[in-house]
Design a protein around this motif. Structure first.
Motif, short mmCIF file in Angstrom:
data_model
loop_
_atom_site.label_atom_id
_atom_site.label_comp_id
_atom_site.label_asym_id
_atom_site.label_seq_id
_atom_site.Cartn_x
_atom_site.Cartn_y
_atom_site.Cartn_z
N THR A 42 0.85 -1.19 0.00
CA THR A 42 0.00 0.00 0.00
C THR A 42 0.89 1.24 0.00
O THR A 42 1.79 1.37 0.84
CB THR A 42 -0.90 0.02 1.24
OG1 THR A 42 -1.69 -1.17 1.27
CG2 THR A 42 -1.81 1.24 1.22
N VAL A 43 0.64 2.13 -0.97
CA VAL A 43 1.46 3.33 -1.09
C VAL A 43 0.56 4.56 -1.08
O VAL A 43 -0.60 4.52 -1.50
CB VAL A 43 2.31 3.31 -2.38
CG1 VAL A 43 3.24 2.11 -2.36
CG2 VAL A 43 1.45 3.28 -3.63
N THR A 44 1.13 5.65 -0.58
CA THR A 44 0.40 6.91 -0.47
C THR A 44 1.17 8.01 -1.18
O THR A 44 2.39 8.13 -1.02
CB THR A 44 0.22 7.30 1.01
OG1 THR A 44 -0.47 6.25 1.69
CG2 THR A 44 -0.58 8.60 1.13
N LYS A 45 0.47 8.81 -1.93
CA LYS A 45 1.09 9.94 -2.62
C LYS A 45 1.46 11.01 -1.60
O LYS A 45 0.66 11.40 -0.75
CB LYS A 45 0.13 10.54 -3.65
CG LYS A 45 0.70 11.67 -4.48
CD LYS A 45 1.82 11.19 -5.39
CE LYS A 45 2.32 12.29 -6.31
NZ LYS A 45 3.43 11.85 -7.17
N MET A 46 2.70 11.49 -1.66
CA MET A 46 3.17 12.52 -0.76
C MET A 46 3.13 13.87 -1.47
O MET A 46 3.45 13.97 -2.66
CB MET A 46 4.60 12.22 -0.30
CG MET A 46 4.77 10.85 0.33
SD MET A 46 3.81 10.63 1.85
CE MET A 46 4.75 11.65 2.98
N VAL A 47 2.73 14.90 -0.73
CA VAL A 47 2.60 16.24 -1.32
C VAL A 47 3.29 17.26 -0.44
O VAL A 47 3.47 17.06 0.76
CB VAL A 47 1.11 16.63 -1.51
CG1 VAL A 47 0.43 15.70 -2.50
CG2 VAL A 47 0.38 16.61 -0.18
N GLU A 48 3.68 18.36 -1.05
CA GLU A 48 4.30 19.46 -0.32
C GLU A 48 3.22 20.28 0.38
O GLU A 48 2.20 20.63 -0.23
CB GLU A 48 5.08 20.37 -1.30
CG GLU A 48 6.18 19.68 -2.07
CD GLU A 48 7.49 19.72 -1.29
OE1 GLU A 48 7.52 20.32 -0.20
OE2 GLU A 48 8.48 19.14 -1.79
N ARG A 49 3.46 20.60 1.64
CA ARG A 49 2.52 21.44 2.36
C ARG A 49 3.29 22.20 3.45
O ARG A 49 3.78 21.59 4.40
CB ARG A 49 1.41 20.61 2.98
CG ARG A 49 0.27 21.45 3.58
CD ARG A 49 -0.88 20.56 4.01
NE ARG A 49 -1.44 19.83 2.86
CZ ARG A 49 -2.14 18.70 2.97
NH1 ARG A 49 -2.33 18.15 4.16
NH2 ARG A 49 -2.61 18.11 1.88
#
Length: 834
Positions: free
Chosen positions: A187-194
């Protein structure tokens, strides 16, 4: 993004990209790499990029050698400059002892074909006048290495991987692993800049993969938690500073090439040039471990504050060694996490307890090792085994008993010891004692000086009880250390009288169930023993080399007791359990594997008087014949009583003398120790440590797993045909026969220096100067009064009487191939009746 791949590599640093590249080069055309941030955003980005050959490990030397040669090919393949500056590596010595260390290392390097040169202080000063040499003894120089730009070499490997069909996905974090029985669901999750941080988004996907490789660097603890395993890979702070340009260096460069990397090991630092200035990297005391429970989400390509006070001593010694640097200002500083393991070597290989899950973690010298790690791990995954024995780097060399506090203490120690003298007999003190047998305190009172095997405290030798305050029990040397004379007396005690050895650290497994016999018969290459008997046997790899060694005791038709090397308890247990699961899935027959290592203590009693000692304790209707050849023959096992202790006694002795192994309930160990010492007093019984035992077993040509026995040689190459039954089918048989005899194990008597013995890592030459092989064990023979060693040579040289040369302390010494088991070759002593 792909949702199914053959191999998923997790981690986009130098190690991960190398693995992906090499899997593709080995022929796997469906490989994907995931990186939670950007490529090189872990420790790779702040690494100094050094490529040191120096390592006392045969396997790691090969890994480093491959990396250095491989990196030089990347630009031609990818068109990207990997940033490799082949400037050489100068490793200086301030003391004669340090030069001894270099000479012990150099003979190992020579056995791997690694080039080097010796330089005197005058030669150093002539070639590199910026270095102060008046207090140096000399240096070891590697002309073929230097330093590399970590980001550049990683990007070159990434491009090479893409060219070979690898998919690389950035900003995807793994949040779960699930084994379905045939593949992994990841299971993978998209990482985003915040807000400057990298945080998970709501976008999730599931990737299925036949194989998964984790190369997660500083995130190894999180990886282990997700997998439900333990790992000692925990980062330690490493700081280095960059100076402003040094005018003296800039001027020297006008008429010379780049300055070589220099290491002042006695001052605990390395230095290389950087844009006309210097990079100083110290390995100081008290560098702390970080992220013991995982890396915070807010930590990305970040650094810690510099602690200049901690490296003040190293900084001043840098100025001493390069006087021109005194007036140079500081330009930049770095203090970042570098992942370590308790022995400083990486974890490369199958994960414990898991299928098709491969670890590549704990790389304290990740840039140096990345290329070779990818190459040899790909061989393991694609071909079933690497061409070199990778067992010394196996993740299972640290058992499930490990804890976070233990790993932190040992990793901080490993960091501090990077430049501390690496004696072949070194015993590092941190986090000890931890695993102790009940008789530990009794042995300590008798002068035992302990070594550590798989966390167990084990006597190495027994020092004098009446030693004065100036006696150094821990005196170590690259020659004959302070312990040597005591080991000699212990070895003589077993050859002439009787000795008692604590072998509790042996790994012990019980194999039972309706399918136990069929399972072990297929798994191992020798005949299984009859009930009440024992046999020595080997399990093979898929390539036909030696996977592990077992002494098998058969208690009943379907009840077997397996004894193997203490250092490999988790390694052997994992192998047995997985092999049993495969057998049951195929045949439906029940096989139960139990690790009983901590349930049973072991004493080995050996020597001509050992029978007399046991005769005073044995409780039997006819004690006079209970230990005779008729009732208790060699290579048999019996349940006996020694005083009040029930003992599983095995008539075998690793020392090659008359003797028994006494496997006893561990809670009764102190009682048994006391009774044995009391009964042996009139016979001069002497407690004996592991070092004397190691010498004695070489006099009998007994091979040791991890030395003569390993995954780079077959049992036939180890010259053990008597333990291989070619009339039966067993795992690895065909592969073993296909390999043939590439080299052969021999025992050699060595006419070496008066103050030193081989350690078992030396190169061998013919009298004509051709490289003939290498030693795998070494020591001193009390029976022959000279040095002894075991090792591998070309098959045509494995003939009794062949004269060779062994490289010790940069000199060649006479060595003669002797017969197998030069001490008591007919086994008359060990079979002695009474």
């Amino acid at each position: 993004m792909k949702t199914h791949v053959k191999a998923l590599v997790v981690g986009g640093g130098a190690v991960g990209t190398s693995i992906a590249y090499h899997l593709a080069r080995a022929g796997w055309d469906d490989v994907m790499l995931l990186e939670r941030d950007e490529l090189t955003s872990g420790s790779t980005w702040h690494a100094a990029g050094l490529l040191p050959y120096f390592n006392m490990s045969y396997a790691t030397t090969h890994i480093h050698d491959y990396s250095i040669k491989f990196y030089k090919t990347l630009e031609a393949e990818t068109g990207l400059d990997a940033g490799f500056f082949v400037v050489g590596n100068l490793r200086m010595a301030q003391t004669d002892v340090r030069m001894d260390e270099y000479m012990v290392y150099a003979t190992t390097a020579e056995s791997c074909g690694v080039p080097y040169e010796w330089l005197s202080p005058a030669q150093i000063a002539d070639r590199w006048p910026l270095i102060r040499t008046d207090d140096l003894k000399g240096a070891l120089y590697h002309p073929t290495d230097g330093y590399i730009n970590p980001a550049d070499v990683t990007m070159a490997m990434a491009k090479g991987a893409r060219q070979r069909g690898v998919t690389i996905e950035r900003k995807w974090q793994v949040d779960g692993y699930e084994w379905t029985g045939s593949e992994w669901r990841v299971t993978v999750t998209k990482m985003v800049e915040r807000g400057g941080n990298l945080v998970p988004s709501d976008e999730r996907r599931v990737i299925t993969a036949e194989h998964v490789v984790t190369a997660t660097g500083n995130h190894a603890q999180r990886t282990a938690w997700l997998l439900g395993i333990k790992t000692p890979a925990i980062p330690v702070e490493h700081q280095f500073i960059v100076t402003e340009p040094d005018p003296a260096l800039v001027d020297w460069r006008k008429t010379n090439g780049q300055h070589p990397v220099i290491r002042d090991a006695d001052a605990k630092w390395y230095v290389r040039e950087e844009r006309g200035g210097w990079i100083l990297g110290p390995y100081e005391r008290n560098a702390p471990a970080r992220f013991r429970h995982g890396v915070p989400d807010s930590f990305r390509a970040d650094l810690f504050p510099l602690d200049l006070e901690r490296i003040e001593e190293e900084y001043m010694s840098f100025i001493h060694r390069i006087p021109s640097s005194e007036e140079v200002g500081l330009k930049d500083d770095f203090n970042g996490p570098i992942c370590y393991t308790p022995d400083g070597n990486p974890l490369i290989g199958p994960a414990p307890g898991l299928r098709n899950m491969w670890l590549a973690e704990g790389f304290s010298f990740g840039i140096t090792a990345a290329g070779g790690a990818g190459h040899y791990l790909a061989q393991m995954m694609v071909d079933g085994e690497a061409e070199i024995d990778m067992a010394s780097l196996d993740p299972k060399r640290f058992g499930a008993w490990q804890t976070t506090d233990w790993a932190v203490a040992k990793n901080e120690e490993a960091y501090e010891h990077v430049y501390i003298l690496h004696h072949p007999d070194e015993e590092r003190p941190a986090a000890r004692p931890l695993r102790t047998s009940p008789a530990y305190d009794r042995q300590a009172k008798l002068g035992a000086q302990f070594g550590c095997v798989n966390g167990w405290e084990r006597p190495n030798y027994y020092g004098p009880l009446d030693a004065g305050p100036d006696f150094d029990h821990d005196a170590r040397s690259f020659r004959r250390g302070g312990w040597w004379q005591y080991a000699v007396e212990e070895a003589k005690a077993i050859r002439e009288g009787v000795g008692l050895i604590d072998a509790t650290a042996f790994a012990k497994h019980r194999v039972t169930g309706a399918g136990a016999t069929a399972f072990l018969d297929r798994l191992t290459c020798n005949k299984l023993p009859k009930v009440g008997r024992i046999n020595l046997t080997y399990a093979l790899t898929t390539r036909g080399t030696t996977r592990t060694e077992y002494t098998i005791v058969r208690h009943a038709e379907q009840d077997f007791y397996l004894v193997s090397a203490g250092a490999w308890a988790a390694y052997d247990g994992d192998f047995l359990q997985k092999a049993a699961e495969d057998f049951m899935a195929e045949t439906g027959q029940l096989v139960i594997v139990q690790d009983v290592t901590t349930q049973w203590g072991v004493f080995a009693i050996a020597g001509p008087k050992s029978r007399a000692v046991l005769a005073k304790l044995i409780r039997d209707a006819d004690p006079g014949t209970a230990l005779s050849n008729k009732r208790f023959p060699w290579l048999s096992a019996r349940q006996i009583e020694l005083g009040m202790v029930p003992v599983n006694a095995i008539r075998v002795a690793y020392t090659g003398e008359l003797g028994w192994e006494l496997h006893h309930p561990i809670e009764m160990q102190n009682h048994l120790w006391d009774r044995l010492m009391e009964a042996g007093a009139e016979h001069g019984i002497r407690p004996v440590g592991a070092r004397a035992q190691n010498w004695l077993r070489q006099e009998k040509s007994y091979r040791a797993f991890g030395n003569e026995l390993g995954r780079d040689a077959t049992p036939l190459e180890a010259d053990l045909p008597r333990f291989v039954d070619l009339t039966k089918d067993f795992a690895g048989k065909e592969a073993m026969q296909t390999l043939g005899i590439r080299s052969k194990c021999v025992t050699l008597l060595v006419d070496g220096p008066d103050d030193a013995d081989p350690w078992g890592r030396e190169v061998l030459y013919t009298e004509g100067g051709e490289r003939a092989g290498r030693l795998t064990s070494g020591g001193y023979s009390v029976a022959f009064g000279k040095s002894i060693g075991m090792g591998y040579v070309k098959p045509d040289l494995a003939v009794e009487g062949t004269r060779l040369k062994v490289k010790m302390f940069d000199c060649l010494w006479e060595a003669t191939v002797t017969c197998d088991s030069p001490y008591d070759p007919k086994n008359e002593t060990i079979r002695k009746d009474g």
